[in-house]
Enzyme design. Sequence first.
Site, PDB file in Angstrom:
ATOM      1  N   CYS A 278       0.818  -1.226   0.000  1.00  0.00           N
ATOM      2  CA  CYS A 278       0.000   0.000   0.000  1.00  0.00           C
ATOM      3  C   CYS A 278       0.848   1.271   0.000  1.00  0.00           C
ATOM      4  O   CYS A 278       0.341   2.349  -0.292  1.00  0.00           O
ATOM      5  CB  CYS A 278      -0.959   0.011   1.181  1.00  0.00           C
ATOM      6  SG  CYS A 278      -2.121  -1.356   1.149  1.00  0.00           S
TER       7      CYS A 278
ATOM      8  N   HIS B 141      -3.329   7.498   2.033  1.00  0.00           N
ATOM      9  CA  HIS B 141      -3.739   6.167   1.583  1.00  0.00           C
ATOM     10  C   HIS B 141      -5.110   5.885   2.184  1.00  0.00           C
ATOM     11  O   HIS B 141      -5.334   6.089   3.375  1.00  0.00           O
ATOM     12  CB  HIS B 141      -2.706   5.139   2.049  1.00  0.00           C
ATOM     13  CG  HIS B 141      -3.159   3.727   1.884  1.00  0.00           C
ATOM     14  ND1 HIS B 141      -3.719   3.265   0.708  1.00  0.00           N
ATOM     15  CD2 HIS B 141      -3.155   2.671   2.742  1.00  0.00           C
ATOM     16  CE1 HIS B 141      -4.030   1.987   0.856  1.00  0.00           C
ATOM     17  NE2 HIS B 141      -3.703   1.607   2.076  1.00  0.00           N
TER      18      HIS B 141
ATOM     19  N   ASN C 134     -10.136   0.128   0.054  1.00  0.00           N
ATOM     20  CA  ASN C 134      -8.671   0.172   0.050  1.00  0.00           C
ATOM     21  C   ASN C 134      -8.162  -0.457  -1.253  1.00  0.00           C
ATOM     22  O   ASN C 134      -8.264  -1.664  -1.435  1.00  0.00           O
ATOM     23  CB  ASN C 134      -8.142  -0.588   1.278  1.00  0.00           C
ATOM     24  CG  ASN C 134      -6.620  -0.594   1.373  1.00  0.00           C
ATOM     25  OD1 ASN C 134      -5.937  -0.241   0.407  1.00  0.00           O
ATOM     26  ND2 ASN C 134      -6.104  -1.001   2.512  1.00  0.00           N
TER      27      ASN C 134
END
Length: 325
Positions: free
Chosen positions: A115, A252, A282
């Site tokens: 990520c 993020h 996500n």
Amino acid sequence: MNLIRSKIISSGSFLPEKIITNYDLEKSIDTTNQWIVERTGIEKRHIALNNQLTSDLASKASINALEYVAFNPADIEMIIVATTTPDLTFPATATIVQQKIGAVNAFAFDVQAVCSGFVYALSIADNFIKSGQVKNALVIGAETLSRIIDWQDRNSCVLFGDGAGALLLQANNKDNSGDDSGIIASSLNSDGRLNDILKTTGGVSKNQQTGFIEMAGKEVFKHAVEKMSKSVLSVLEKANLKTSDIDLLIPHQANIRILNAVMQKLNLPQEKAIITVADHANTSAASIPLAFDFANRHNKIKKNDIIVLEALGGGLTWGSILLRW
Ligand SMILES: CC(C)(COP(=O)(O)OP(=O)(O)OC[C@H]1O[C@@H](n2cnc3c(N)ncnc32)[C@H](O)[C@@H]1OP(=O)(O)O)[C@@H](O)C(=O)NCCC(=O)NCCS
């Protein structure tokens, strides 16, 4: 004193058309829309069809960015794709994207920092530009995370989605242009002692499988809040700026509670953050460029704004980038 800054001259994104809502998930696993919204802020996620590969999502986001400023793909010098879900074990997805968009004069490679991948890739591109090795770069975050999700595991499957975003960078010689915009500082970290708390159950060398995402949710949550807020402070220090100088935070998009906790720790009002997690979930390395493109196209960014990007992912890896728009 380095006079070259990497300026973001365009952004693009692509989300697959298929959407899975929390209500859809209620039908297949023991969960509720209310639980997911309260614990994560996520309402829906986009999911790639079987014939939509990471390189397809990445290519569409790239073309979207290139067309926005009428940039000729043949003029791109470097392509970096941040991804955890490459089309193939090799070659790099970036070379497949290169072929699909006709960037015949570029060199291309992938970056894997889960990520945090986009922040890592952007920092790498920035260093290539600042050193004068390339004059422009296409940096992409693209994922088909749905392929490594166990759709029966309610602890993880509600959290993730697919998508891609791209930023186009160009060298800006501050002295010649009189323009101060571009990437000012970056801060990257990792701690391999924590590699067990967020990982897949398979891999090429270990068991020749891709495996599924497995994580210790509470542990990851705790580290995410602490490490991302410290990372933002560290990048601010490098740029000789204060928290109050931040005009826009593009984090993020993992979980609204993590985002809010970071904002609180930094003493920043929520309106300064770009939040897309409700609609995108996500999307790992794709989440920051997707949120960036959303902000850019919805006129949420003003000339001279100080923007900070921050992320944390498996590894653990984390990092931040600070730029002037
Ligand atoms: C995953 C996460 C949302 C779970 O929230 P939480 O508040 O920590 O929830 P808990 O783990 O305490 O689980 C509470 C209960 O909900 C249950 N539960 C888990 N997933 C569920 C779901 N989808 N629907 C309903 N119940 C669920 C658990 O089984 C647990 O039940 P129990 O108390 O009977 O054991 C949270 O830990 C998180 O967001 N972690 C970070 C994840 C992340 O962002 N990772 C990627 C970073 S890049």
